[in-house]
Design an enzyme around this catalytic site. Structure first.
Site, PDB file in Angstrom:
ATOM      1  N   ARG A 104      40.933 -30.435  51.255  1.00 44.42           N
ATOM      2  CA  ARG A 104      41.914 -30.150  50.278  1.00 44.42           C
ATOM      3  C   ARG A 104      42.804 -31.085  49.879  1.00 44.42           C
ATOM      4  O   ARG A 104      43.627 -31.731  50.928  1.00 44.42           O
ATOM      5  CB  ARG A 104      42.479 -28.773  50.912  1.00 44.42           C
ATOM      6  CG  ARG A 104      41.632 -27.515  51.016  1.00 44.42           C
ATOM      7  CD  ARG A 104      42.443 -26.234  51.066  1.00 44.42           C
ATOM      8  NE  ARG A 104      43.617 -26.295  51.858  1.00 44.42           N
ATOM      9  CZ  ARG A 104      44.140 -25.214  52.082  1.00 44.42           C
ATOM     10  NH1 ARG A 104      44.108 -24.166  51.471  1.00 44.42           N
ATOM     11  NH2 ARG A 104      45.590 -25.200  52.793  1.00 44.42           N
ATOM     12  N   THR A 108      47.636 -30.291  45.371  1.00 41.21           N
ATOM     13  CA  THR A 108      47.307 -29.239  44.641  1.00 41.21           C
ATOM     14  C   THR A 108      46.341 -28.099  45.271  1.00 41.21           C
ATOM     15  O   THR A 108      46.129 -27.139  44.624  1.00 41.21           O
ATOM     16  CB  THR A 108      46.170 -29.769  43.399  1.00 41.21           C
ATOM     17  OG1 THR A 108      45.211 -30.478  44.169  1.00 41.21           O
ATOM     18  CG2 THR A 108      46.935 -30.791  42.904  1.00 41.21           C
ATOM     19  N   ASP A 200      46.346 -25.129  61.366  1.00 36.13           N
ATOM     20  CA  ASP A 200      45.185 -26.120  60.720  1.00 36.13           C
ATOM     21  C   ASP A 200      43.994 -25.916  61.662  1.00 36.13           C
ATOM     22  O   ASP A 200      44.065 -26.729  62.770  1.00 36.13           O
ATOM     23  CB  ASP A 200      45.852 -27.440  60.598  1.00 36.13           C
ATOM     24  CG  ASP A 200      44.823 -28.379  59.650  1.00 36.13           C
ATOM     25  OD1 ASP A 200      43.543 -28.369  60.177  1.00 36.13           O
ATOM     26  OD2 ASP A 200      45.207 -28.952  58.646  1.00 36.13           O
ATOM     27  N   ASP A 203      42.733 -29.540  62.710  1.00 34.62           N
ATOM     28  CA  ASP A 203      43.754 -30.431  63.542  1.00 34.62           C
ATOM     29  C   ASP A 203      43.746 -29.870  65.105  1.00 34.62           C
ATOM     30  O   ASP A 203      43.870 -30.468  66.134  1.00 34.62           O
ATOM     31  CB  ASP A 203      44.966 -30.123  63.014  1.00 34.62           C
ATOM     32  CG  ASP A 203      45.313 -31.202  61.957  1.00 34.62           C
ATOM     33  OD1 ASP A 203      44.624 -32.169  61.974  1.00 34.62           O
ATOM     34  OD2 ASP A 203      46.328 -31.072  61.260  1.00 34.62           O
TER      35      ASP A 203
END
Ligand code: PRP
Ligand code: URA
Length: 209
Positions: A104, A108, A200, A203
Site C-alpha cells: 500500500r 494514498t 501492522d 511488521d
C-alpha cells in the site's frame, strides 16, 4: 454478502485475542498466525471435492474418498500473507505456492503491485489467496484480479481480520469468490489501519518494527 464466511470457532477467537495483544512478541505472533490459518483452512476446505480411490487395508480392499490436493495453489500476498502459508500447507502439503507482491502506498493507501509469480495451470486449480489483513480491500481486489488475469477461475480469499468496508468491497467486486475472515472489526482509522485490529501484520510477523 452471500460469499462471506466469518469464523465462529472458539479456538480461532481465542487465538485472535492473543494476536491483538501488543505484548505478543514476534515469535509467538508468527506461530499464532500459522495456527489460525490452519484452523481457517479447515473450515474453508469443507467443500473440497472428494474422489473415491481403491485402498487395501490389512483386512480387505475397499473404495475410500481422497482430496485431489495436487490441484491447489496457495497464494500469499507479500509480505504478511507468507505468515499464513505453513498453516495451510500443514493440511494440504502438496499444494503449489504462488506469490503476489502488493504494497500500500503510505500516503494514498492505494495498492501497488510489484511481483506476481503463479503456479502453472492456474486455470485448473483452486487458488487460495492469503493475507491476514483486509483493510480498504484494495490489495485483495488487485490480487484476485491478478489471479483471474492468469486464468484462475475457482478462488478463495482467507484473512484473519477484516474491516467492514474492505469486506463489502471485495465481496461486491468479486461476487464469484468465497471469502473467509477470522473476525470483522469495527472500522478503519484515518491511516486506513483496522480498529481495534492488531497493528501492522507484516511488521509483527517479520519483526521489522
Ligand atoms: C498490508 C496487509 C494487506 C494490506 C491490506 O500490507 O498485509 O496486504 O496492507 O490493506 P488494504 O486492504 O487497504 O489494501 P502492506 O501494504 O502494509 O504490505 P506489507 O505486508 O509488505 O507490510
Ligand atoms: N495492514 C495491516 O497490516 N494492518 C492494518 O490494520 C491495515 C493494513
Amino acid at each position: 454478502m452471500h460469499n462471506v464466511h466469518i469464523m465462529e470457532h472458539p479456538l480461532i477467537k481465542h487465538k485472535i485475542t492473543l494476536l491483538r495483544d501488543e505484548n505478543t512478541g514476534t515469535s509467538e505472533f508468527r506461530h499464532l498466525v500459522e495456527e489460525i490459518a490452519m484452523l481457517e483452512a479447515y473450515e474453508a476446505f469443507r467443500d473440497l471435492p472428494l474422489t473415491d480411490v481403491e485402498v487395501k487395508t490389512p483386512i480387505e480392499t475397499c473404495m475410500s474418498p481422497m482430496i485431489d490436493g495436487k490441484k491447489m495453489a496457495i497464494i500469499p500476498i507479500l509480505r504478511a500473507g507468507i505468515g499464513m502459508v505453513n498453516g495451510v500447507h500443514a493440511l494440504v502439503p502438496s499444494a503449489k505456492v504462488g506469490h503476489i507482491g502488493i504494497c500500500r502506498d503510505p500516503e494514498t493507501h492505494e495498492p501497488q503491485e510489484y511481483f506476481c509469480k503463479l503456479p502453472e495451470q492456474i486455470d485448473q486449480r483452486l487458488s487460495v489467496i492469503l493475507d491476514p489483513m483486509l483493510a480498504t480491500g484494495g490489495s485483495a481486489v488487485d490480487a484476485v484480479n491478478c489471479v483471474k488475469k492468469a486464468g484462475g477461475k475457482q478462488i478463495k480469499f482467507m484473512c484473519i481480520i477484516a474491516a467492514p468496508n474492505g469486506l463489502k468491497r471485495l465481496s461486491e467486486e468479486h461476487p464469484d469468490i468465497e471469502i473467509y475472515a477470522g473476525n470483522v472489526d469495527r472500522e478503519l482509522n484515518q491511516d486506513c489501519y483496522i480498529c481495534p485490529g492488531l497493528g501492522d501484520a507484516g511488521d509483527r510477523i517479520f519483526g521489522t518494527k
